[in-house]
Design a protein around this motif. Structure first.
Motif: not given
Length: 535
Positions: A296-300, A307-308, A332-339, A346-349
């Motif tokens: 499952p870690l490989n899938f993540i 996703s990146v 709002n879209i820009a803020e959401i995209m930044s987050i 972070k998920i990838e790291h």
């Protein structure tokens, strides 16, 4: 009864026997004197009786004859100092050294010795009472017989002076016998006391040592050897026996101690084998879990990477559409995209970090024969540090460590079995973390745990130093720290195999060196030297 008392009583008996012999000798001397006095008195009395017998007519002594006998008695008294009396059968005194007694009846015959002598014609002795002699006057009675055999008179002769003369003659002999007897008794007693002391004192000393050795179980005692005779030989034999008993007890204690240590070591080995089996099972379980997590870690990780990329593409698409959107909506879209980009990054790291941890877990749990590989040592050290740190943090989240790292960049790759070297580094670093954690628990928050890791290029070899500021290691523990199943940790926390396996991996498997330097209460430093090539 003690030997000394028996010896003294024996010599006292000898002394008494000597005294008895002396008394008997004195008695014999006195009796001999008495017999000599009596013999002389008998001779004198018989002579007078013989003379008197010649003067007898018919059956009595006539007055003329009495006068002649009186002269003879007086003359004998004058020259011989003998008191003599002649008494007829009517008990009248016919002649006496005291003339006034002539014609008188003899009154001193209380026991009838004179009358009995006249009757049976036997010589007798008796003692006449006298105020001058408390012991009495010794008298001898001799019969005077005529030719017809009739006793007509008796001669009474006093032999006390003669007896005293004889006693005076034997007095020197009596004195010598008395002095000899007393001397013998004295010397016998002194000799008995001395001999008893010479015999009983060594025996008493030997007896006391034997009693103390048996009662107190003190086999360091030795009996004094006072003499070279049988008593000294007895003391020597006792000392040899005590030493032998001590040797046997020492051997028994040593054997008991060896058996006890063997039993304790066996019990410890059993516990450690059980713990090792648990660790082996845990390693297998860890490997299984790591394999299950990896899928499952490989899938993540894969989807995190996608996703990146997608967020990047989405961001690029929206860049050309900002003018068409409402200002508030665009913000709002820009803020959401930044987050979203931040979260996906972070998920990838952390996914990659988790994948590295799982890889290290698989590497550490791997069993069987491993192959040597060219490995970057500094990276392996860094991975091991992270694995050990997170392993400690998993047990105690409040525990933090400061790493002081200094890697030599000139070290390229070296030929090692990476999973085994990783395991060796992990054992050393885990022990360092354990020591610092215990010290922090004792001291408190004032203590700051620090691990120093240094690598150095030595040309044909590399040197790795791992140092902690924990409680240190004592010299006694340093001498045994690499022994199998030796551990200072409480039961259940350590197996005693970590550092012994580390020593085998570095020294025996990789032909390196492993040394330890430490100061109790200050630090402990492990110095590892590994050759770059095993050829």
């Amino acid at each position: 009864m003690q030997i000394r008392q028996k010896l003294i009583i024996g010599f006292l008996g000898i002394s008494l026997l000597t005294g008895v012999v002396g008394v008997v000798a004195i008695y014999q001397q006195v009796e001999a004197a008495r017999q000599m006095a009596i013999l002389e008195a008998e001779n004198v009395a018989e002579t007078i009786a013989a003379i008197a017998n010649q003067e007898v007519e018919v059956d009595k002594i006539t007055p003329p004859h009495t006068a002649q006998l009186q002269k003879m008695v007086v003359a004998l008294h004058k020259f011989k100092k003998r008191d003599i009396e002649i008494i007829d059968k009517d008990l009248k005194i016919l002649a006496d050294v005291h003339p006034q007694n002539i014609g008188k009846v003899f009154r001193e015959d209380e026991h009838g010795e004179i009358a009995q002598t006249l009757k049976d014609k036997l010589t007798r002795f008796f003692v006449e009472k006298s105020q001058d002699y408390q012991q009495g006057i010794r008298q001898i009675v001799v019969p005077v017989e005529i030719e017809s055999g009739e006793t007509v008179a008796v001669v009474v002769l006093e032999y006390t002076p003669l007896y005293e003369e004889m006693l005076d003659q034997i007095k020197p002999t009596i004195y010598i016998i008395t002095a000899s007897t007393i001397s013998c008794i004295f010397f016998a007693l002194v000799l008995g006391i001395l001999i008893s002391q010479n015999i009983s004192a060594p025996l008493k000393a030997v007896t006391l040592i034997a009693q103390e050795a048996t009662q107190q179980a003190n086999f360091d005692l030795q009996a004094p050897i006072m003499t070279s005779d049988e008593t000294g030989q007895l003391a020597t034999s006792l000392n040899q026996l005590i030493r032998r008993v001590k040797e046997l007890l020492t051997e028994k204690e040593q054997q008991t101690e060896v058996l006890q240590q063997a039993n304790e070591q066996l019990q410890t080995t059993q516990k450690q084998m059980i713990a090792q089996e648990k660790l082996a099972s845990l390693g297998s379980l860890t490997a299984g879990i790591a394999h299950e997590i990896r899928n499952p870690l490989n899938f993540i990780n894969n989807f995190a990477q996608l996703s990146v990329d997608l967020t990047q593409e989405l961001s690029e698409e929206l860049t050309g559409q900002w003018e068409r959107l409402d200002v508030d909506a665009a913000e709002n879209i820009a803020e959401i995209m930044s987050i979203l980009q931040t979260n996906v990054s972070k998920i990838e790291h952390h996914g990659k970090r988790a994948e590295k941890i799982v890889s290290n877990m698989l590497l550490h749990a791997r069993s069987g024969e491993s192959k040597r590989e060219s490995t970057k040592l500094n990276e392996l050290l860094e991975e091991t540090l992270n694995l050990a740190y997170h392993g400690m943090r998993a047990k105690d989240t409040s525990f933090n460590i400061t790493f002081d790292k200094n890697y030599d960049d000139t070290i390229s790759q070296i030929e090692i079995v990476p999973e085994d070297i990783n395991r060796a580094f992990l054992n050393i670093i885990s022990n360092a973390c354990y020591a610092m954690q215990k010290k922090q628990q004792e001291i408190g928050s004032e203590f700051s745990p620090v691990i120093q890791v240094r690598s150095k290029n030595l040309g044909d070899a590399v040197e790795i130093r791992i140092r902690d500021n924990g409680s240190g290691i004592s010299p006694e523990v340093c001498d045994r720290i690499f022994e199998h199943f030796f551990t200072t940790k409480p039961t259940g926390e350590g197996t005693g195999l970590g550092l012994s396996l580390t020593y085998e991996i570095i020294v025996q498997q990789h032909r390196g060196k492993l040394d330890v330097q430490s100061e109790v209460g200050s630090y402990a430093e492990f110095i590892i030297t590994l050759p770059k090539s095993q050829s």
